[in-house]
Design an enzyme around this catalytic site. Sequence first.
Site, PDB file in Angstrom:
ATOM      1  N   PRO A   2      24.005  -7.548 115.956  1.00  0.00           N
ATOM      2  CA  PRO A   2      24.310  -8.760 116.729  1.00  0.00           C
ATOM      3  C   PRO A   2      25.659  -9.358 116.327  1.00  0.00           C
ATOM      4  CG  PRO A   2      22.066  -8.807 115.886  1.00  0.00           C
ATOM      5  CD  PRO A   2      22.746  -7.656 115.222  1.00  0.00           C
ATOM      6  N   GLU A   3      26.477  -9.643 117.328  1.00  0.00           N
ATOM      7  CA  GLU A   3      27.788 -10.246 117.092  1.00  0.00           C
ATOM      8  C   GLU A   3      27.847 -11.596 117.804  1.00  0.00           C
ATOM      9  OE1 GLU A   3      30.890  -7.386 117.877  1.00  0.00           O
ATOM     10  OE2 GLU A   3      29.750  -5.759 116.955  1.00  0.00           O
ATOM     11  N   LYS A  54      29.185 -15.994 114.256  1.00  0.00           N
ATOM     12  CA  LYS A  54      28.043 -15.169 113.864  1.00  0.00           C
ATOM     13  C   LYS A  54      26.947 -15.978 113.192  1.00  0.00           C
ATOM     14  CE  LYS A  54      29.891 -10.518 113.416  1.00  0.00           C
ATOM     15  NZ  LYS A  54      29.956  -9.319 112.544  1.00  0.00           N
TER      16      LYS A  54
END
Length: 439
Positions: A2-3, A54
């Site tokens: 996940p970014e 993030k």
Amino acid sequence: MPEGPELHLASLFVNRICEGVVFTGPVEKSEVSKCPEVPFCCDAYRIKAQSRGKEIRLTLTPIKNDDDHRKSKVDKNISQQPMDVVFRFGMSGSFRFTGLDELPKHAHLRFYTNETPHQVLSFVDPRRFGGWQPNGNWQADRGPCIMFEYESFRENVHSNLSDKAFDRPICEALLNQKYFNGVGNYLRAEILYRTRIPPFENARTVLQGLELKDEDKKTADTIKIETPDLLSLCHTVPLEVVKLGGKGYDPQTSNYAIIIAWMQCYGVDGMKSIRDRNGRTMWFTGDPGPMVPKDFKSPKGGKRKVQKHDHDYTDSKKAKKKRTGDVANKMPVKQKQIKNIKKETKTSRSERGSKRQKIDEKTIDAEETKRPITRRSGTGQELQAKIKSKRSQVNPKINLPSAGKAPQKKRQSGKAAEAITHDAFPNNGLSVHPCFYNL
């Protein structure tokens, strides 16, 4: 992994499912998780989410009324103040909203609704590389968000170009969350591919001269059209992923087909790949650039290394040195093993030779026992005397010569010779009579 776009989509997902929903009771942590407990308990509270780069923050806000104020005086565990819980997803973090009977296996933090049957908002992290911090704030060493703090993001990069972080190749500098908060592995590949910049070009060389002018401080769409440089693509490319919506990255269905079809470089057939100095795979096309690692090797397809960190690089990490003591200790062990093997081969050869000698001796003894033993009594002179006496009894005219001398025959001619031979050797002229064979 996940970014920035995925965490923003997760915040939109939480706000959508939690709208109008009331949560109750304590926040429950799984037994296996090593993250801290969340000391929050309330009869009724609401949840709202917000993302930044993030990171994602859940704000737990109690629903206050007079009864709750009275209960709080009796029960000190009931919270009356809002609490912020900051999450980092790591490699596999996400939020799920399910029924109590459908609770995911790796739900490490759970928020229960007050409706019947109960439903649960849970933070799911199978690899447990992510985490949370109660009463937390945004991390101070992370820069402005590339999507929602664009001007601050550009200014932060240009005002710190003298930092040693920009001595590295541009592909490694893009993973530094101090300046590119929200950029990850697949985003850097897509951004550099669209700018046609070699991934292992010096970062400072690439970024110099990209200062944001006063006339360019407009909306993101205008910047995308007029000045599409590297920093503007760091802003617009993640927004393209956000526009894909939940269909691009949906934690409920895990359907990634749309975002994979959107990618132009990352993992696409025909593209090249090299591991950078941090061990991350860089996808690109064309020339890699002058700062490509020496003796680089392209990673094998289908096998990707899983590292136990968030891949957010802020400073250069020193490579772990191998202990020379371990290597030194291994060498004598191998030499000893070789010596032992040689000794074993020597002993085995000697044992084989001794066994063969024993077998030969046994065979010789067996052959000797099989042979007939002929025993003669007396000495050689006595035996010769006996032979002479027996022959003289048969034919007294013939005198045998002494032992060791060949008998001398006198030549006789005619019938006299024939008479002598036939009389002396009546058995067809044999030199020894058959009666002497058993002596």
